[in-house]
Write a protein that holds these residues in place. Sequence first.
Motif, PDB file in Angstrom:
ATOM      1  N   ALA B 220       0.846  -1.199   0.000  1.00 31.41           N
ATOM      2  CA  ALA B 220       0.000   0.000   0.000  1.00 31.41           C
ATOM      3  C   ALA B 220       0.878   1.245   0.000  1.00 31.41           C
ATOM      4  CB  ALA B 220      -0.896   0.004   1.241  1.00 31.41           C
ATOM      5  N   THR B 221       0.506   2.217  -0.836  1.00 34.78           N
ATOM      6  CA  THR B 221       1.304   3.435  -0.911  1.00 34.78           C
ATOM      7  C   THR B 221       0.444   4.586  -1.404  1.00 34.78           C
ATOM      8  OG1 THR B 221       3.282   4.446  -1.867  1.00 34.78           O
ATOM      9  CG2 THR B 221       2.084   2.908  -3.273  1.00 34.78           C
ATOM     10  N   LEU B 222       0.920   5.785  -1.148  1.00 34.22           N
ATOM     11  CA  LEU B 222       0.240   6.968  -1.683  1.00 34.22           C
ATOM     12  C   LEU B 222       0.990   7.534  -2.884  1.00 34.22           C
ATOM     13  CD1 LEU B 222      -0.725   8.833   1.609  1.00 34.22           C
ATOM     14  CD2 LEU B 222      -2.281   7.907  -0.089  1.00 34.22           C
ATOM     15  N   ARG B 223       2.133   6.907  -3.179  1.00 36.31           N
ATOM     16  CA  ARG B 223       2.973   7.438  -4.262  1.00 36.31           C
ATOM     17  C   ARG B 223       2.268   7.325  -5.610  1.00 36.31           C
ATOM     18  NH1 ARG B 223       7.883   4.245  -2.299  1.00 36.31           N
ATOM     19  NH2 ARG B 223       8.619   5.489  -0.547  1.00 36.31           N
ATOM     20  N   ALA B 224       2.450   8.319  -6.427  1.00 32.09           N
ATOM     21  CA  ALA B 224       1.941   8.338  -7.807  1.00 32.09           C
ATOM     22  C   ALA B 224       0.471   7.928  -7.867  1.00 32.09           C
ATOM     23  CB  ALA B 224       2.799   7.425  -8.681  1.00 32.09           C
ATOM     24  N   HIS B 225      -0.299   8.380  -6.912  1.00 35.11           N
ATOM     25  CA  HIS B 225      -1.706   7.973  -6.808  1.00 35.11           C
ATOM     26  C   HIS B 225      -2.494   8.318  -8.072  1.00 35.11           C
ATOM     27  CE1 HIS B 225      -5.928   8.585  -5.690  1.00 35.11           C
ATOM     28  NE2 HIS B 225      -5.744   7.534  -4.926  1.00 35.11           N
ATOM     29  N   ASN B 226      -2.380   9.559  -8.517  1.00 34.76           N
ATOM     30  CA  ASN B 226      -3.172   9.990  -9.678  1.00 34.76           C
ATOM     31  C   ASN B 226      -2.780   9.233 -10.942  1.00 34.76           C
ATOM     32  OD1 ASN B 226      -4.510  11.755  -8.047  1.00 34.76           O
ATOM     33  ND2 ASN B 226      -3.198  13.500  -8.563  1.00 34.76           N
ATOM     34  N   GLU B 227      -1.476   9.009 -11.111  1.00 31.42           N
ATOM     35  CA  GLU B 227      -1.008   8.285 -12.304  1.00 31.42           C
ATOM     36  C   GLU B 227      -1.524   6.857 -12.293  1.00 31.42           C
ATOM     37  OE1 GLU B 227       0.767  10.097 -10.312  1.00 31.42           O
ATOM     38  OE2 GLU B 227       2.023  11.499 -11.434  1.00 31.42           O
ATOM     39  N   ARG B 228      -1.484   6.226 -11.120  1.00 35.44           N
ATOM     40  CA  ARG B 228      -1.950   4.835 -11.040  1.00 35.44           C
ATOM     41  C   ARG B 228      -3.458   4.761 -11.292  1.00 35.44           C
ATOM     42  NH1 ARG B 228      -1.002   2.580  -5.820  1.00 35.44           N
ATOM     43  NH2 ARG B 228      -0.681   4.654  -4.998  1.00 35.44           N
TER      44      ARG B 228
END
Lengths: 125, 255
Positions: B220-228
């Motif tokens: 689980a991560t918040l990184r690159a949320h919009n891109e994913r």
Amino acid sequence: MKCLAVDDSATMRRIVVNALKSIGHLEVIEASDGSDALAKCDGSIDLIITDWNMPVMGGLELVKQVRANPATAKIPVMMVTTRSVKEDIMQAVEAGVSGYILKPFTPQVLKEKIDQIMAAASGAT
Amino acid sequence: MATTPVDIRTLASEMDTTMSLVHALVREVQSGDPNDPARANMVQIAYQISRRPDLTGLPSILLRAYSEIMEALGGIRLSRETIRSFALDRLHNSQNKLSEVTSVTESATLELMDGLERAISLIDRIEAGVEPTNGTTGLAAVPDGFGNLRAELNQLFHHLQFQDITAQQLQGVTALLGDIERRIQAVAMIFDHTSAGQPEPELLSDAATDSQGLSFNPDATLRAHNERQALIDQAFGAAVPEPKIAETEWTEVAQ
């Protein structure tokens, strides 16, 4: 519209319920895992919003079971999860997930996706 | 010069033969006439040798020692590889995850504080609006004040999702530390001769854990949320069962 919110995290369930209510979906039932959701899933449910990783029965298995039962097969299912690798998305599509939202989400995104999948569902019937 | 196992075994075999010959020679000499002056000295030496510990068992002792040393070296080699492949990379990964938890927690806290400040400010304005001394009339002074306040409070709910993300990250790290502990115990068992059993082979192999059946997502991560999310939308927008997203796009976003 009657929604079934499925998540093992009580925090997330409250957030989903709050988001649903803020966008006008006032009738929400909660379930803490896939098995609990199946027990609460009857013909009155219009939309299932489920997490993926849960104890007892996960979201993917829940979708498969919902799709396998003629009484629930057509209920739109929205996956709300942190999972985002390609294999997961492929499996979700194959299992019959109707929409997919990455956590964290905003109520606006939830509304857009719900509108999309409900429109698609009503078009399909 | 390195000695191979074949050399050691040959040497042990030669030593075994030599010791047997010496033993036979001693018995032969001992069996002679002790009163023969020509042999008296030899008999005396043979008698003294026969009182020494029996050295015929030496080659097998050396072989056993050699075998145990090789086993220990193999264990050390295996341990080194096991620790390197399971512990170091994963501990480094855990470190990154804990850093992300710290960062996510801090940024969520700041968002919550910002939201609370905006909400308090709205309440102040609404309160001022209903105050008859400021020249305005009632809530008209703050158009949609309650609507904006509701929106702010709903946003606060949204920001609380960080708890679910960080809880999964922490569960992932906890599970990982437990796994490393079990593997290190398995490595320790290799050296423990008092232990009844041997470690389970899977504890010494790189068994990748499938997180699908877990009650949490260790990645689980918040990184690159919009891109994913954009890639997911693209996949779901496709009318075919298999998402048509280039492999490189997923890989780049996943990292």
